[in-house]
Write a protein that holds these residues in place. Structure first.
Motif, PDB file in Angstrom:
ATOM      1  N   PRO A  88      15.213  29.739   9.291  1.00  0.00           N
ATOM      2  CA  PRO A  88      15.538  29.154  10.600  1.00  0.00           C
ATOM      3  C   PRO A  88      15.793  27.647  10.537  1.00  0.00           C
ATOM      4  CG  PRO A  88      13.602  30.570  10.732  1.00  0.00           C
ATOM      5  CD  PRO A  88      13.879  30.355   9.278  1.00  0.00           C
ATOM      6  N   LEU A  89      15.275  26.984   9.519  1.00  0.00           N
ATOM      7  CA  LEU A  89      15.385  25.527   9.412  1.00  0.00           C
ATOM      8  C   LEU A  89      16.603  25.095   8.598  1.00  0.00           C
ATOM      9  CD1 LEU A  89      11.609  24.833   8.689  1.00  0.00           C
ATOM     10  CD2 LEU A  89      12.797  24.645  10.900  1.00  0.00           C
ATOM     11  N   ILE A  90      16.733  25.641   7.377  1.00  0.00           N
ATOM     12  CA  ILE A  90      17.791  25.177   6.478  1.00  0.00           C
ATOM     13  C   ILE A  90      18.519  26.336   5.802  1.00  0.00           C
ATOM     14  CG2 ILE A  90      16.756  22.919   6.036  1.00  0.00           C
ATOM     15  CD1 ILE A  90      15.743  24.098   3.336  1.00  0.00           C
ATOM     16  N   GLY A  91      18.531  27.504   6.434  1.00  0.00           N
ATOM     17  CA  GLY A  91      19.274  28.620   5.855  1.00  0.00           C
ATOM     18  C   GLY A  91      20.709  28.217   5.564  1.00  0.00           C
ATOM     19  N   LYS A  92      21.185  28.506   4.365  1.00  0.00           N
ATOM     20  CA  LYS A  92      22.523  28.051   3.943  1.00  0.00           C
ATOM     21  C   LYS A  92      23.636  28.713   4.739  1.00  0.00           C
ATOM     22  CE  LYS A  92      25.126  25.813   0.814  1.00  0.00           C
ATOM     23  NZ  LYS A  92      26.476  26.014   1.357  1.00  0.00           N
ATOM     24  N   SER A  93      23.405  29.965   5.183  1.00  0.00           N
ATOM     25  CA  SER A  93      24.451  30.716   5.871  1.00  0.00           C
ATOM     26  C   SER A  93      24.065  31.039   7.312  1.00  0.00           C
ATOM     27  CB  SER A  93      24.737  32.027   5.142  1.00  0.00           C
ATOM     28  OG  SER A  93      25.313  31.791   3.883  1.00  0.00           O
ATOM     29  N   LEU A  94      25.048  30.920   8.191  1.00  0.00           N
ATOM     30  CA  LEU A  94      24.961  31.401   9.562  1.00  0.00           C
ATOM     31  C   LEU A  94      25.595  32.780   9.607  1.00  0.00           C
ATOM     32  CD1 LEU A  94      24.691  31.058  12.715  1.00  0.00           C
ATOM     33  CD2 LEU A  94      26.978  30.027  12.619  1.00  0.00           C
ATOM     34  N   VAL A  95      24.907  33.750  10.189  1.00  0.00           N
ATOM     35  CA  VAL A  95      25.404  35.122  10.275  1.00  0.00           C
ATOM     36  C   VAL A  95      25.522  35.503  11.744  1.00  0.00           C
ATOM     37  CG1 VAL A  95      25.127  37.481   9.444  1.00  0.00           C
ATOM     38  CG2 VAL A  95      24.033  35.585   8.197  1.00  0.00           C
ATOM     39  N   MET A 152      31.130  43.931  13.906  1.00  0.00           N
ATOM     40  CA  MET A 152      31.608  42.961  12.936  1.00  0.00           C
ATOM     41  C   MET A 152      30.493  41.984  12.593  1.00  0.00           C
ATOM     42  SD  MET A 152      34.768  40.182  13.309  1.00  0.00           S
ATOM     43  CE  MET A 152      35.916  41.460  13.825  1.00  0.00           C
ATOM     44  N   ALA A 153      30.446  41.586  11.325  1.00  0.00           N
ATOM     45  CA  ALA A 153      29.557  40.510  10.880  1.00  0.00           C
ATOM     46  C   ALA A 153      30.410  39.412  10.267  1.00  0.00           C
ATOM     47  CB  ALA A 153      28.545  41.021   9.865  1.00  0.00           C
ATOM     48  N   VAL A 154      30.192  38.190  10.729  1.00  0.00           N
ATOM     49  CA  VAL A 154      30.910  37.021  10.224  1.00  0.00           C
ATOM     50  C   VAL A 154      29.883  36.014   9.740  1.00  0.00           C
ATOM     51  CG1 VAL A 154      32.455  35.118  10.817  1.00  0.00           C
ATOM     52  CG2 VAL A 154      32.851  37.399  11.795  1.00  0.00           C
ATOM     53  N   THR A 155      30.027  35.545   8.511  1.00  0.00           N
ATOM     54  CA  THR A 155      29.125  34.518   8.007  1.00  0.00           C
ATOM     55  C   THR A 155      29.924  33.314   7.532  1.00  0.00           C
ATOM     56  OG1 THR A 155      28.886  34.834   5.588  1.00  0.00           O
ATOM     57  CG2 THR A 155      27.909  36.507   7.008  1.00  0.00           C
ATOM     58  N   VAL A 156      29.337  32.134   7.761  1.00  0.00           N
ATOM     59  CA  VAL A 156      29.922  30.862   7.307  1.00  0.00           C
ATOM     60  C   VAL A 156      28.779  29.950   6.882  1.00  0.00           C
ATOM     61  CG1 VAL A 156      31.941  31.016   8.847  1.00  0.00           C
ATOM     62  CG2 VAL A 156      29.865  29.836   9.634  1.00  0.00           C
ATOM     63  N   PRO A 157      29.076  28.893   6.128  1.00  0.00           N
ATOM     64  CA  PRO A 157      28.027  27.920   5.832  1.00  0.00           C
ATOM     65  C   PRO A 157      27.500  27.294   7.126  1.00  0.00           C
ATOM     66  CG  PRO A 157      29.881  27.623   4.351  1.00  0.00           C
ATOM     67  CD  PRO A 157      30.330  28.594   5.397  1.00  0.00           C
ATOM     68  N   ARG A 158      26.203  27.146   7.199  1.00  0.00           N
ATOM     69  CA  ARG A 158      25.577  26.600   8.392  1.00  0.00           C
ATOM     70  C   ARG A 158      25.821  25.093   8.492  1.00  0.00           C
ATOM     71  NH1 ARG A 158      19.148  27.343   9.552  1.00  0.00           N
ATOM     72  NH2 ARG A 158      19.093  26.718  11.746  1.00  0.00           N
ATOM     73  N   TRP A 159      25.877  24.578   9.726  1.00  0.00           N
ATOM     74  CA  TRP A 159      26.304  23.201   9.971  1.00  0.00           C
ATOM     75  C   TRP A 159      25.456  22.173   9.212  1.00  0.00           C
ATOM     76  CZ3 TRP A 159      24.189  18.766  12.096  1.00  0.00           C
ATOM     77  CH2 TRP A 159      25.085  17.747  12.399  1.00  0.00           C
ATOM     78  N   LEU A 160      24.147  22.190   9.352  1.00  0.00           N
ATOM     79  CA  LEU A 160      23.325  21.131   8.758  1.00  0.00           C
ATOM     80  C   LEU A 160      23.358  21.148   7.230  1.00  0.00           C
ATOM     81  CD1 LEU A 160      21.388  18.758   8.893  1.00  0.00           C
ATOM     82  CD2 LEU A 160      19.497  20.399   9.174  1.00  0.00           C
ATOM     83  N   PRO A 161      23.071  22.272   6.564  1.00  0.00           N
ATOM     84  CA  PRO A 161      23.158  22.253   5.102  1.00  0.00           C
ATOM     85  C   PRO A 161      24.538  21.859   4.590  1.00  0.00           C
ATOM     86  CG  PRO A 161      21.979  24.197   5.836  1.00  0.00           C
ATOM     87  CD  PRO A 161      22.559  23.564   7.057  1.00  0.00           C
ATOM     88  N   GLU A 162      25.574  22.292   5.308  1.00  0.00           N
ATOM     89  CA  GLU A 162      26.931  21.966   4.883  1.00  0.00           C
ATOM     90  C   GLU A 162      27.231  20.478   5.079  1.00  0.00           C
ATOM     91  OE1 GLU A 162      30.770  23.714   3.526  1.00  0.00           O
ATOM     92  OE2 GLU A 162      28.623  23.980   3.228  1.00  0.00           O
ATOM     93  N   TRP A 182      28.561  17.854   2.174  1.00  0.00           N
ATOM     94  CA  TRP A 182      29.766  17.028   2.314  1.00  0.00           C
ATOM     95  C   TRP A 182      29.422  15.545   2.188  1.00  0.00           C
ATOM     96  CZ3 TRP A 182      34.629  18.443   5.414  1.00  0.00           C
ATOM     97  CH2 TRP A 182      34.954  19.782   5.254  1.00  0.00           C
ATOM     98  N   ALA A 183      28.279  15.145   2.721  1.00  0.00           N
ATOM     99  CA  ALA A 183      27.885  13.737   2.642  1.00  0.00           C
ATOM    100  C   ALA A 183      27.563  13.321   1.208  1.00  0.00           C
ATOM    101  CB  ALA A 183      26.677  13.489   3.547  1.00  0.00           C
ATOM    102  N   LEU A 184      27.019  14.248   0.436  1.00  0.00           N
ATOM    103  CA  LEU A 184      26.624  13.923  -0.934  1.00  0.00           C
ATOM    104  C   LEU A 184      27.785  13.977  -1.918  1.00  0.00           C
ATOM    105  CD1 LEU A 184      23.250  15.890  -1.172  1.00  0.00           C
ATOM    106  CD2 LEU A 184      23.530  13.395  -1.142  1.00  0.00           C
ATOM    107  N   HIS A 238      19.414  32.641   3.249  1.00  0.00           N
ATOM    108  CA  HIS A 238      19.456  31.880   1.992  1.00  0.00           C
ATOM    109  C   HIS A 238      18.891  30.469   2.125  1.00  0.00           C
ATOM    110  CE1 HIS A 238      21.817  35.331   1.071  1.00  0.00           C
ATOM    111  NE2 HIS A 238      22.942  34.885   1.581  1.00  0.00           N
ATOM    112  N   GLY A 239      17.719  30.372   2.757  1.00  0.00           N
ATOM    113  CA  GLY A 239      17.068  29.080   2.893  1.00  0.00           C
ATOM    114  C   GLY A 239      16.722  28.437   1.558  1.00  0.00           C
ATOM    115  N   LEU A 240      16.437  29.240   0.538  1.00  0.00           N
ATOM    116  CA  LEU A 240      16.133  28.679  -0.781  1.00  0.00           C
ATOM    117  C   LEU A 240      17.359  28.106  -1.477  1.00  0.00           C
ATOM    118  CD1 LEU A 240      13.686  31.385  -2.205  1.00  0.00           C
ATOM    119  CD2 LEU A 240      13.094  29.087  -1.391  1.00  0.00           C
ATOM    120  N   HIS A 241      18.531  28.463  -1.013  1.00  0.00           N
ATOM    121  CA  HIS A 241      19.751  28.042  -1.699  1.00  0.00           C
ATOM    122  C   HIS A 241      20.257  26.671  -1.253  1.00  0.00           C
ATOM    123  CE1 HIS A 241      20.870  31.892  -3.807  1.00  0.00           C
ATOM    124  NE2 HIS A 241      19.816  32.239  -3.079  1.00  0.00           N
ATOM    125  N   SER A 242      19.888  26.242  -0.063  1.00  0.00           N
ATOM    126  CA  SER A 242      20.364  24.929   0.393  1.00  0.00           C
ATOM    127  C   SER A 242      19.921  23.798  -0.531  1.00  0.00           C
ATOM    128  CB  SER A 242      19.898  24.671   1.826  1.00  0.00           C
ATOM    129  OG  SER A 242      20.573  25.522   2.725  1.00  0.00           O
TER     130      SER A 242
END
Length: 239
Positions: free
Chosen positions: A223-230, A119-129, A133-135, A173-177
């Motif tokens: 590894p730094l700001i990838g938009k998705s965690l997989v 199984m592969a599960v992806t969600v928005p990564r904590w820091l970019p997300e 939310w803050a903005l 998707h580090g370019l997408h954050s």
């Protein structure tokens, strides 16, 4: 734009595969192209109609191997209309963050995966997300929007509690954050804002042309700001 690494998922031709919460179908199309027996599942009938049309177009254009099959199914993630252990591979990409009863949905995903399946599960990564939310409240306070922000360890714990074995993670998707941070800063509905339009053109160029410069940039940024965690998981073999 794919988030899941299907080689890492161990997808093989003939595998029975589920794309739960398929949306517009990007992962379902790739699994079909690789020879999977694909079921694209979603609660949105309009989205599924478009997915079915493209399945047909892919077949007519000869883009899929002989024997590959693909279909759609509409329903509720909390009560999947499939038998226990029906699927060899399961993908749930960018969907659990929308579901209030996420542990119930995870239990269903684990139920329909066969013992030994992956199984592969992806969600928005904590820091970019968190930045989004803050903005902007409008980014997530919409009907069907995001109801939570996961940490990686939190989501792993929920998946392991459902009986799955955690095998590793990746970021994508580090370019997408930065694109989403810009949208949240100027207004999520302001697609014609000059900064949004300019960055969007860069992303489309990157997706279409795959230049080496942006590939290397994304590899460094993931590894730094990838938009998705997989997350990649396996269901234990039956005792």
């Amino acid at each position: 734009m794919l988030t899941v690494d299907f080689d890492r998922l161990e997808l093989r031709p003939g595998d029975r595969v589920l794309d739960m919460g398929c949306g517009a179908g990007r992962h379902a199309f790739e699994m079909y192209r690789r020879g999977g027996d694909v079921v694209a599942f979603d609660q949105d009938g309009d989205e599924l109609a478009g997915v079915l049309d493209l399945f047909g177009a892919m077949r007519d254009a000869g883009e899929v191997p002989d024997g590959a099959e693909a279909d759609i199914k509409q329903g509720d993630a909390l009560s999947l209309p499939f038998a226990d252990g029906e699927f060899d591979r399961v993908v749930a990409s960018e969907v659990l963050e929308h579901i209030p009863a996420d542990t119930d949905a995870i239990a269903e995903l684990a139920r329909v995966l066969r013992p030994g399946g992956t199984m592969a599960v992806t969600v928005p990564r904590w820091l970019p997300e968190k930045v989004c939310w803050a903005l902007s409240d409008a980014y997530h306070e919409v009907e069907g929007g995001h109801v939570r922000i996961y940490t990686g360890d939190e989501l792993v714990a929920k998946l392991v509690a459902a009986g799955l074995v955690y095998e590793g993670r990746d970021h994508a998707h580090g370019l997408h954050s930065p694109y989403w941070w810009i949208k949240c800063a100027v207004g999520v509905d302001r697609d014609q804002h000059p900064l949004v339009k300019a960055y969007h053109r860069v992303l489309v160029w990157d997706i279409m042309k795959k230049p080496l410069a942006t590939r290397l940039a994304e590899r460094a940024l993931n590894p730094l700001i990838g938009k998705s965690l997989v997350l990649y998981l396996r269901k234990p073999e039956a005792a």
